[in-house]
Design an enzyme around this catalytic site. Sequence first.
Site, PDB file in Angstrom:
ATOM      1  N   HIS A  57       0.842  -1.205   0.000  1.00 35.99           N
ATOM      2  CA  HIS A  57       0.000   0.000   0.000  1.00 35.99           C
ATOM      3  C   HIS A  57       0.874   1.250   0.000  1.00 35.99           C
ATOM      4  CE1 HIS A  57      -4.027   1.827   1.455  1.00 35.99           C
ATOM      5  NE2 HIS A  57      -3.295   2.771   0.874  1.00 35.99           N
ATOM      6  N   LEU A  60       2.476   6.785  -4.831  1.00 35.24           N
ATOM      7  CA  LEU A  60       3.682   7.354  -5.415  1.00 35.24           C
ATOM      8  C   LEU A  60       3.413   8.596  -6.261  1.00 35.24           C
ATOM      9  CD1 LEU A  60       5.881   4.226  -6.186  1.00 35.24           C
ATOM     10  CD2 LEU A  60       5.768   5.650  -4.146  1.00 35.24           C
ATOM     11  N   ASP A 276       1.027   2.500   3.856  1.00 34.25           N
ATOM     12  CA  ASP A 276       0.152   3.555   3.332  1.00 34.25           C
ATOM     13  C   ASP A 276       0.967   4.833   3.151  1.00 34.25           C
ATOM     14  OD1 ASP A 276      -2.014   4.993   2.412  1.00 34.25           O
ATOM     15  OD2 ASP A 276      -3.007   5.176   4.358  1.00 34.25           O
ATOM     16  N   HIS A 280       3.268  14.182   1.004  1.00 31.80           N
ATOM     17  CA  HIS A 280       2.811  15.540   0.694  1.00 31.80           C
ATOM     18  C   HIS A 280       3.949  16.500   1.029  1.00 31.80           C
ATOM     19  CE1 HIS A 280      -1.437  14.489   0.149  1.00 31.80           C
ATOM     20  NE2 HIS A 280      -1.363  13.764   1.254  1.00 31.80           N
ATOM     21  N   ALA A 290      -4.072  15.082   4.077  1.00 30.19           N
ATOM     22  CA  ALA A 290      -4.007  13.909   4.956  1.00 30.19           C
ATOM     23  C   ALA A 290      -3.038  12.877   4.401  1.00 30.19           C
ATOM     24  CB  ALA A 290      -5.394  13.290   5.110  1.00 30.19           C
ATOM     25  N   GLY A 291      -2.165  12.375   5.252  1.00 30.29           N
ATOM     26  CA  GLY A 291      -1.254  11.330   4.820  1.00 30.29           C
ATOM     27  C   GLY A 291       0.062  11.384   5.546  1.00 30.29           C
TER      28      GLY A 291
END
Length: 407
Positions: A57, A60, A276, A280, A290-291
Amino acid sequence: MHDLVLKGRFIIGGHVLKGSIGVDEAKISRIALHDLNGRETLDLRDHIVLPGLIDTHVHLRDFEERKKETVGSGTKAALHGGITAVFDMPNTKPPVLDSKTFERRLELFRRKAYTDYALSFLMRDNCEEARRVKADFYKAFMGASTGGVYSKNFEADYSCSLGVLSVHAEEAELIREKPERPPEVEERAIERALKVARKLRKPLNICHVSTSGGITAILRENLPWVSFEVTPHHLLLTKKDYEKNPLLKVYPPLRSEEHVRALWGNFSKIPIIASDHAPHTIEDKESGSAGIPGLETEVALLLDAVNRGIITVFDIVEKMHDNPVRVFGIRGREFKVGNEATFTVVDLKREWTVKPEEFYTKSRWSPWEGRKLKGKVVMTIIRGRVVMEGDEIVGKPEGVRLNVQRG
């Protein structure tokens, strides 16, 4: 005389074996409990050699979001973190919703990938397009995440996916009502996904499970065709961490200690650990994107947990190699004679400090910045070639598409 011989301690079949591995024509040609002769020898006896780890997961980016990450920078980051193959997510900009975009994505990976890779296709009322591609796996969002594309008819999209469907399980209607995404947003989506899975009896992989109710429901149903993933950040961070650092915004959100305890309480039953990896820029994070990036820290965090007596090195192999191979039907990757000579080499004793400025990802920040960890990836080998050693990427982008059982 072998082309290459690796001497060291190897994790094979749940055991640590001391000996040598002979490599010829990029494949494992012999496994021996004594020294072998080779034209080239790697003495890894101070380390542990794992089968090549896989991250099922990752995001890219690239396409119109090259400033966040490219296939090149992201797969270099993967090699640096000991990951030999990545599963690329399709909520790119533009998203991989049609065969033309899928072919663009495939060509990009053929030219730029340093690791091996599996490519996905995003399901959203596009069954005919899905039939035109031979994706390695499929993806559906039950509610909006980065990119905003989600499945309006999850059962129909799941029904026409031609292979394993990885699902982001957050309920769209509840997200609109409760944008902070409390646990019920995930738990209700997982319950609905499981209900459809019972009906369709098709392979389903539930991504980044983060809640007590979610993992309990999956384990209670115990459907053989349903797998699931948990991320290191949902295991090791809590809602309190996010309250101190808003950069830790992620979907699904970090949870309370109660939910984290539930994940750890069922750790042995978790099939897959995946990052995951969601890069960013700092500017985008400060604006609310978000991430969390994770490719260069996930294995090290798990090695640190081994050193703290929380898990074993066998858990890492099971959840980042054995089960991904089984769940996604990856051929040629089992650690046995005749298969690819692909390995992740780790030093369990190495102590180091996380410094994002030394990362290969363009997302030069980390929740773990300044954290001292014990355990480090020191070498990554793909098909008998050293491609990362001592934090340095060696060679060119020569990753290939995984041989995945499609459809």
